[in-house]
Design a protein around this motif. Structure first.
Motif, mmCIF file in Angstrom:
data_model
loop_
_atom_site.group_PDB
_atom_site.id
_atom_site.type_symbol
_atom_site.label_atom_id
_atom_site.label_comp_id
_atom_site.label_asym_id
_atom_site.label_seq_id
_atom_site.Cartn_x
_atom_site.Cartn_y
_atom_site.Cartn_z
ATOM 1 N N LYS A 17 0.803 -1.219 0.000
ATOM 2 C CA LYS A 17 0.000 0.000 0.000
ATOM 3 C C LYS A 17 0.841 1.276 0.000
ATOM 4 O O LYS A 17 0.368 2.317 -0.442
ATOM 5 C CB LYS A 17 -0.939 0.030 1.213
ATOM 6 N N LEU A 18 2.068 1.198 0.499
ATOM 7 C CA LEU A 18 2.852 2.411 0.698
ATOM 8 C C LEU A 18 3.921 2.687 -0.357
ATOM 9 O O LEU A 18 4.449 3.790 -0.406
ATOM 10 C CB LEU A 18 3.513 2.383 2.083
ATOM 11 N N TYR A 19 4.234 1.709 -1.192
ATOM 12 C CA TYR A 19 5.291 1.996 -2.163
ATOM 13 C C TYR A 19 4.741 2.862 -3.290
ATOM 14 O O TYR A 19 3.547 2.880 -3.559
ATOM 15 C CB TYR A 19 5.928 0.704 -2.701
ATOM 16 N N ASP A 20 5.620 3.609 -3.930
ATOM 17 C CA ASP A 20 5.249 4.448 -5.063
ATOM 18 C C ASP A 20 6.477 4.690 -5.925
ATOM 19 O O ASP A 20 7.506 4.039 -5.739
ATOM 20 C CB ASP A 20 4.610 5.764 -4.599
ATOM 21 N N ASN A 21 6.385 5.624 -6.829
ATOM 22 C CA ASN A 21 7.497 5.899 -7.752
ATOM 23 C C ASN A 21 8.748 6.399 -7.052
ATOM 24 O O ASN A 21 9.852 6.214 -7.531
ATOM 25 C CB ASN A 21 7.072 6.914 -8.815
ATOM 26 N N THR A 22 8.585 7.057 -5.903
ATOM 27 C CA THR A 22 9.747 7.583 -5.194
ATOM 28 C C THR A 22 10.256 6.639 -4.111
ATOM 29 O O THR A 22 11.375 6.792 -3.652
ATOM 30 C CB THR A 22 9.434 8.951 -4.548
ATOM 31 N N THR A 23 9.424 5.692 -3.708
ATOM 32 C CA THR A 23 9.804 4.739 -2.664
ATOM 33 C C THR A 23 9.499 3.330 -3.144
ATOM 34 O O THR A 23 8.351 2.903 -3.120
ATOM 35 C CB THR A 23 9.029 4.998 -1.356
ATOM 36 N N PRO A 24 10.513 2.598 -3.607
ATOM 37 C CA PRO A 24 10.256 1.223 -4.031
ATOM 38 C C PRO A 24 9.803 0.370 -2.851
ATOM 39 O O PRO A 24 10.063 0.695 -1.684
ATOM 40 C CB PRO A 24 11.596 0.741 -4.578
ATOM 41 N N LYS A 25 9.104 -0.695 -3.165
ATOM 42 C CA LYS A 25 8.545 -1.580 -2.141
ATOM 43 C C LYS A 25 9.611 -2.036 -1.142
ATOM 44 O O LYS A 25 9.374 -2.061 0.067
ATOM 45 C CB LYS A 25 7.904 -2.782 -2.833
ATOM 46 N N SER A 26 10.789 -2.338 -1.627
ATOM 47 C CA SER A 26 11.859 -2.816 -0.746
ATOM 48 C C SER A 26 12.344 -1.744 0.225
ATOM 49 O O SER A 26 12.927 -2.047 1.260
ATOM 50 C CB SER A 26 13.037 -3.332 -1.577
ATOM 51 N N ALA A 27 12.102 -0.463 -0.101
ATOM 52 C CA ALA A 27 12.572 0.630 0.748
ATOM 53 C C ALA A 27 11.527 1.086 1.772
ATOM 54 O O ALA A 27 11.849 1.851 2.679
ATOM 55 C CB ALA A 27 12.978 1.822 -0.118
ATOM 56 N N VAL A 28 10.287 0.612 1.655
ATOM 57 C CA VAL A 28 9.215 1.046 2.559
ATOM 58 C C VAL A 28 9.573 0.836 4.033
ATOM 59 O O VAL A 28 9.388 1.745 4.848
ATOM 60 C CB VAL A 28 7.873 0.381 2.190
ATOM 61 N N PRO A 29 10.090 -0.350 4.430
ATOM 62 C CA PRO A 29 10.406 -0.512 5.857
ATOM 63 C C PRO A 29 11.390 0.529 6.387
ATOM 64 O O PRO A 29 11.180 1.095 7.465
ATOM 65 C CB PRO A 29 10.990 -1.922 5.938
ATOM 66 N N ASP A 30 12.455 0.813 5.641
ATOM 67 C CA ASP A 30 13.469 1.751 6.116
ATOM 68 C C ASP A 30 13.058 3.216 5.971
ATOM 69 O O ASP A 30 13.369 4.037 6.832
ATOM 70 C CB ASP A 30 14.787 1.543 5.375
ATOM 71 N N GLU A 31 12.338 3.553 4.893
ATOM 72 C CA GLU A 31 12.031 4.957 4.610
ATOM 73 C C GLU A 31 10.703 5.424 5.180
ATOM 74 O O GLU A 31 10.484 6.630 5.324
ATOM 75 C CB GLU A 31 12.061 5.210 3.100
ATOM 76 N N ILE A 32 9.802 4.482 5.502
ATOM 77 C CA ILE A 32 8.482 4.888 6.003
ATOM 78 C C ILE A 32 8.167 4.241 7.351
ATOM 79 O O ILE A 32 7.867 4.931 8.321
ATOM 80 C CB ILE A 32 7.383 4.574 4.969
ATOM 81 N N ILE A 33 8.226 2.918 7.424
ATOM 82 C CA ILE A 33 7.817 2.218 8.647
ATOM 83 C C ILE A 33 8.729 2.587 9.830
ATOM 84 O O ILE A 33 8.241 2.945 10.901
ATOM 85 C CB ILE A 33 7.802 0.688 8.452
ATOM 86 N N LYS A 34 10.047 2.509 9.645
ATOM 87 C CA LYS A 34 10.967 2.819 10.750
ATOM 88 C C LYS A 34 10.838 4.259 11.239
ATOM 89 O O LYS A 34 10.813 4.492 12.453
ATOM 90 C CB LYS A 34 12.410 2.482 10.373
#
Length: 153
Positions: free
Chosen positions: A95-112
């Motif tokens: 639900k949170l990945y997009d063009n600026t945040t790939p799915k693999s980066a969601v935990p580090d860039e958004i969740i944490k």
């Protein structure tokens, strides 16, 4: 020249990056609108969404990207499990990945970052990793209040 099917009582002027305006113009064109019509529509939506200034407002992260992510997680969190609303980490990433945040980066860039600010917590269960989403907190501008309460002067 654009349509003048409105009765403007005020005019607003502001600076904006060219690339942002170009994208806005493309969006407006797709919707058969001009820039002014699209801007009026966006302002109307914002006022409708946030215009009750006396109503308690949700407590959200200062970073708009994190605030939107928190709203999405709050909407997606399922019924409580042991009194905790939660969403699977995999669903959160979807639900949170997009063009600026790939799915693999969601935990580090958004969740944490949300976790470090106290908006969510992460819990490893037996079969899944869960993002625990506490109930939304609200403020009247000074104090934390229940969602239905009005600010007291």
């Amino acid at each position: 020249m654009g349509r003048m099917d409105h009765d403007p009582s005020s005019r607003v002027s502001f600076g904006c990056p060219d690339d942002l305006l170009e994208t806005l113009d493309e969006i407006a064109d797709r919707e058969d609108m001009n820039r002014s019509e699209k801007l009026r529509e966006l302002v109307q939506k914002e006022v409708e969404a946030k215009g009750d200034l006396d109503a308690p407002q949700p407590v959200l992260p200062d970073d708009e990207r994190l605030a939107e992510a928190y709203r999405i997680l709050h909407e997606r969190a399922s019924a409580p499990h042991k009194d905790k609303r939660r969403v699977k980490l995999e669903m959160a990433k979807n639900k949170l990945y997009d063009n600026t945040t790939p799915k693999s980066a969601v935990p580090d860039e958004i969740i944490k970052p949300l976790e470090s600010e106290g908006y969510v917590s992460v819990w490893a269960g037996n079969q899944h990793v869960w993002v625990i989403v506490p109930p939304m907190r609200y403020t009247d501008g000074e104090d934390t209040v229940e969602p239905g309460e009005k600010a007291v002067a």
